[in-house]
Design a protein around this motif. Structure first.
Motif, PDB file in Angstrom:
ATOM      1  N   GLY A  80      32.235  37.440  12.651  1.00 11.53           N
ATOM      2  CA  GLY A  80      33.160  37.590  13.760  1.00 11.53           C
ATOM      3  C   GLY A  80      32.521  37.717  15.125  1.00 11.53           C
ATOM      4  O   GLY A  80      33.222  37.940  16.122  1.00 11.53           O
ATOM      5  N   VAL A  81      31.191  37.573  15.215  1.00  6.59           N
ATOM      6  CA  VAL A  81      30.472  37.702  16.487  1.00  6.59           C
ATOM      7  C   VAL A  81      29.677  36.419  16.745  1.00  6.59           C
ATOM      8  O   VAL A  81      29.052  35.873  15.831  1.00  6.59           O
ATOM      9  CB  VAL A  81      29.519  38.912  16.473  1.00  6.59           C
ATOM     10  CG1 VAL A  81      28.693  38.971  17.751  1.00  6.59           C
ATOM     11  CG2 VAL A  81      30.317  40.199  16.293  1.00  6.59           C
ATOM     12  N   TYR A  82      29.700  35.951  17.998  1.00 11.20           N
ATOM     13  CA  TYR A  82      28.952  34.748  18.355  1.00 11.20           C
ATOM     14  C   TYR A  82      27.500  35.087  18.698  1.00 11.20           C
ATOM     15  O   TYR A  82      27.229  35.966  19.509  1.00 11.20           O
ATOM     16  CB  TYR A  82      29.603  34.041  19.540  1.00 11.20           C
ATOM     17  CG  TYR A  82      30.803  33.209  19.133  1.00 11.20           C
ATOM     18  CD1 TYR A  82      30.631  31.934  18.578  1.00 11.20           C
ATOM     19  CD2 TYR A  82      32.096  33.696  19.284  1.00 11.20           C
ATOM     20  CE1 TYR A  82      31.729  31.175  18.190  1.00 11.20           C
ATOM     21  CE2 TYR A  82      33.194  32.942  18.902  1.00 11.20           C
ATOM     22  CZ  TYR A  82      32.997  31.684  18.350  1.00 11.20           C
ATOM     23  OH  TYR A  82      34.076  30.937  17.960  1.00 11.20           O
ATOM     24  N   PHE A  83      26.575  34.354  18.042  1.00  9.88           N
ATOM     25  CA  PHE A  83      25.145  34.479  18.303  1.00  9.88           C
ATOM     26  C   PHE A  83      24.580  33.090  18.612  1.00  9.88           C
ATOM     27  O   PHE A  83      25.029  32.092  18.050  1.00  9.88           O
ATOM     28  CB  PHE A  83      24.418  35.030  17.066  1.00  9.88           C
ATOM     29  CG  PHE A  83      24.677  36.475  16.772  1.00  9.88           C
ATOM     30  CD1 PHE A  83      23.911  37.468  17.372  1.00  9.88           C
ATOM     31  CD2 PHE A  83      25.685  36.851  15.892  1.00  9.88           C
ATOM     32  CE1 PHE A  83      24.144  38.806  17.093  1.00  9.88           C
ATOM     33  CE2 PHE A  83      25.919  38.178  15.602  1.00  9.88           C
ATOM     34  CZ  PHE A  83      25.157  39.163  16.209  1.00  9.88           C
ATOM     35  N   PRO A  84      23.552  33.019  19.497  1.00 14.57           N
ATOM     36  CA  PRO A  84      22.931  31.718  19.773  1.00 14.57           C
ATOM     37  C   PRO A  84      22.063  31.268  18.604  1.00 14.57           C
ATOM     38  O   PRO A  84      21.304  32.064  18.056  1.00 14.57           O
ATOM     39  CB  PRO A  84      22.099  31.991  21.023  1.00 14.57           C
ATOM     40  CG  PRO A  84      21.763  33.449  20.930  1.00 14.57           C
ATOM     41  CD  PRO A  84      22.954  34.102  20.294  1.00 14.57           C
ATOM     42  N   PHE A  85      22.162  29.988  18.254  1.00 13.93           N
ATOM     43  CA  PHE A  85      21.336  29.426  17.187  1.00 13.93           C
ATOM     44  C   PHE A  85      20.240  28.529  17.758  1.00 13.93           C
ATOM     45  O   PHE A  85      19.425  27.994  17.003  1.00 13.93           O
ATOM     46  CB  PHE A  85      22.204  28.649  16.194  1.00 13.93           C
ATOM     47  CG  PHE A  85      22.787  29.507  15.102  1.00 13.93           C
ATOM     48  CD1 PHE A  85      23.268  30.787  15.377  1.00 13.93           C
ATOM     49  CD2 PHE A  85      22.864  29.051  13.805  1.00 13.93           C
ATOM     50  CE1 PHE A  85      23.816  31.589  14.376  1.00 13.93           C
ATOM     51  CE2 PHE A  85      23.401  29.840  12.788  1.00 13.93           C
ATOM     52  CZ  PHE A  85      23.866  31.108  13.075  1.00 13.93           C
ATOM     53  N   SER A  86      20.218  28.366  19.064  1.00 14.24           N
ATOM     54  CA  SER A  86      19.146  27.636  19.740  1.00 14.24           C
ATOM     55  C   SER A  86      18.597  28.518  20.851  1.00 14.24           C
ATOM     56  O   SER A  86      19.342  28.926  21.752  1.00 14.24           O
ATOM     57  CB  SER A  86      19.663  26.317  20.323  1.00 14.24           C
ATOM     58  OG  SER A  86      18.649  25.653  21.052  1.00 14.24           O
ATOM     59  N   ILE A  87      17.298  28.841  20.771  1.00 10.95           N
ATOM     60  CA  ILE A  87      16.677  29.781  21.715  1.00 10.95           C
ATOM     61  C   ILE A  87      15.362  29.180  22.193  1.00 10.95           C
ATOM     62  O   ILE A  87      14.421  29.021  21.418  1.00 10.95           O
ATOM     63  CB  ILE A  87      16.417  31.140  21.032  1.00 10.95           C
ATOM     64  CG1 ILE A  87      17.719  31.684  20.419  1.00 10.95           C
ATOM     65  CG2 ILE A  87      15.813  32.138  22.014  1.00 10.95           C
ATOM     66  CD1 ILE A  87      17.505  32.708  19.336  1.00 10.95           C
ATOM     67  N   THR A  88      15.308  28.842  23.469  1.00  6.89           N
ATOM     68  CA  THR A  88      14.099  28.253  24.057  1.00  6.89           C
ATOM     69  C   THR A  88      13.544  29.222  25.086  1.00  6.89           C
ATOM     70  O   THR A  88      14.242  29.596  26.026  1.00  6.89           O
ATOM     71  CB  THR A  88      14.415  26.907  24.734  1.00  6.89           C
ATOM     72  OG1 THR A  88      14.990  26.023  23.777  1.00  6.89           O
ATOM     73  CG2 THR A  88      13.148  26.284  25.310  1.00  6.89           C
ATOM     74  N   SER A  89      12.294  29.668  24.918  1.00  9.02           N
ATOM     75  CA  SER A  89      11.764  30.685  25.826  1.00  9.02           C
ATOM     76  C   SER A  89      10.289  30.450  26.130  1.00  9.02           C
ATOM     77  O   SER A  89       9.565  29.806  25.375  1.00  9.02           O
ATOM     78  CB  SER A  89      11.951  32.087  25.232  1.00  9.02           C
ATOM     79  OG  SER A  89      11.217  32.214  24.036  1.00  9.02           O
ATOM     80  N   GLY A  90       9.871  31.005  27.265  1.00 11.19           N
ATOM     81  CA  GLY A  90       8.483  30.899  27.696  1.00 11.19           C
ATOM     82  C   GLY A  90       8.350  31.373  29.126  1.00 11.19           C
ATOM     83  O   GLY A  90       9.320  31.852  29.733  1.00 11.19           O
ATOM     84  N   PRO A  91       7.147  31.263  29.705  1.00 12.77           N
ATOM     85  CA  PRO A  91       6.942  31.692  31.094  1.00 12.77           C
ATOM     86  C   PRO A  91       7.890  30.958  32.040  1.00 12.77           C
ATOM     87  O   PRO A  91       8.179  29.779  31.845  1.00 12.77           O
ATOM     88  CB  PRO A  91       5.479  31.315  31.366  1.00 12.77           C
ATOM     89  CG  PRO A  91       4.846  31.251  30.011  1.00 12.77           C
ATOM     90  CD  PRO A  91       5.910  30.754  29.089  1.00 12.77           C
ATOM     91  N   ARG A  92       8.347  31.669  33.054  1.00 18.01           N
ATOM     92  CA  ARG A  92       9.273  31.057  34.005  1.00 18.01           C
ATOM     93  C   ARG A  92       8.600  29.894  34.742  1.00 18.01           C
ATOM     94  O   ARG A  92       7.433  29.940  35.078  1.00 18.01           O
ATOM     95  CB  ARG A  92       9.746  32.108  35.012  1.00 18.01           C
ATOM     96  CG  ARG A  92      10.880  31.606  35.906  1.00 18.01           C
ATOM     97  CD  ARG A  92      11.348  32.671  36.852  1.00 18.01           C
ATOM     98  NE  ARG A  92      12.486  32.199  37.617  1.00 18.01           N
ATOM     99  CZ  ARG A  92      13.065  32.869  38.612  1.00 18.01           C
ATOM    100  NH1 ARG A  92      12.608  34.080  38.934  1.00 18.01           N
ATOM    101  NH2 ARG A  92      14.097  32.366  39.262  1.00 18.01           N
ATOM    102  N   ASN A  93       9.377  28.840  34.960  1.00 22.45           N
ATOM    103  CA  ASN A  93       8.918  27.639  35.680  1.00 22.45           C
ATOM    104  C   ASN A  93       7.736  26.967  34.995  1.00 22.45           C
ATOM    105  O   ASN A  93       6.865  26.402  35.653  1.00 22.45           O
ATOM    106  CB  ASN A  93       8.565  27.977  37.132  1.00 22.45           C
ATOM    107  CG  ASN A  93       9.742  28.536  37.909  1.00 22.45           C
ATOM    108  OD1 ASN A  93      10.874  28.103  37.728  1.00 22.45           O
ATOM    109  ND2 ASN A  93       9.482  29.506  38.771  1.00 22.45           N
TER     110      ASN A  93
END
Length: 255
Positions: A206-219
């Protein structure tokens, strides 16, 4: 060409032409909470286990698993396992300290993290996230207006934590889910900024979670991509999962 407007549509068009109501931080947090599934359903989730793929630049792909537990936003635990060719990198937070095993760097024993890195893992452990747990944790939330994110004029909220860490959330203007998060914190005396793009939301208990997560240093183009392939909530989790093991001098093998 002459434009004819039906009487039934006229009130709607006039309403749309009026200046938009100025959103407040409190209203936006409430809309985000509703979009995620609501307070009751989110509070009912105490464990969240995901499995999928972690991809690094250069197309290196690792099997990925993360286990989080939270009895409340102040008591949370987290463990990530990333496996490749029979070796498994582990990093975990047990509510007090963070620790890591990294056989890819030749380190076969668990090593305790510094306090700054441990706090970062502690934040990641919170199932609700920094925005929706702000009131409970005593963080301050400010509305910063709107900003374009890849063509979407998003709502921008700043979460200032007591430890000095600052998160900036960007909410989709239509569904009010997070589409980007900037994190600024101090690690070993050096300020670091990380940006995370979120998408492909799926419903779990019943809760929405992201299944695509892209992360790293800004810019930076040096980003890692996590693709979730399965997720379960409220499954039993052994508390020993998060505890730092004794020195074994044997790298954990992928299961």
């Amino acid at each position: 060409m002459r434009l004819y407007i039906g009487a039934a549509l006229l009130p709607m068009l006039l309403t749309a032409a009026l200046p938009a109501h100025a959103q407040t931080a409190q209203e936006l947090v409430a809309k985000n909470l509703t979009a995620r599934g609501g307070a009751e359903k989110l509070a009912a989730i105490h464990t969240y286990v995901t499995k999928g793929e972690l991809r690094f630049p250069g197309d290196f792909k690792l099997a990925y698993a993360e286990t989080r537990t939270c009895s409340d936003p102040k008591t949370c635990f987290d463990r990530v396992d990333a496996s490749l060719q029979g070796l498994t990198l582990v990093q975990a937070y047990n509510g007090k300290i963070g620790w890591r095993i990294n056989p890819f760097e030749g380190r076969r024993d668990a090593a305790q993290m510094g306090a700054d890195e441990a706090r970062s893992l502690g934040d990641e452990a919170i199932i609700q996230g920094a925005l929706l747990s702000a009131a409970t944790r005593g963080s301050k939330v400010d509305y910063l207006g709107r900003e374009d994110v890849d063509g979407t004029l998003s709502y921008k909220l700043r979460v200032s934590q007591k430890d000095g860490t600052v998160y900036t959330y960007y909410l989709d203007p239509d569904v009010f889910l997070e589409i980007k998060v900037l994190e600024r914190r101090t690690i070993r005396g050096s300020e670091q900024e990380t940006e995370t793009d979120l998408g492909d939301y799926e419903l779990v208990n019943g809760v929405y979670f992201p299944f695509s997560i892209t992360s790293g240093p800004r810019n930076s183009s040096d980003k890692q991509v996590i693709t979730i392939k399965s997720a379960e909530a409220n499954v039993p989790v052994d508390p020993a999962t998060f505890q730092m093991p004794a020195q074994t001098s044997a790298a954990p093998r992928a299961k």
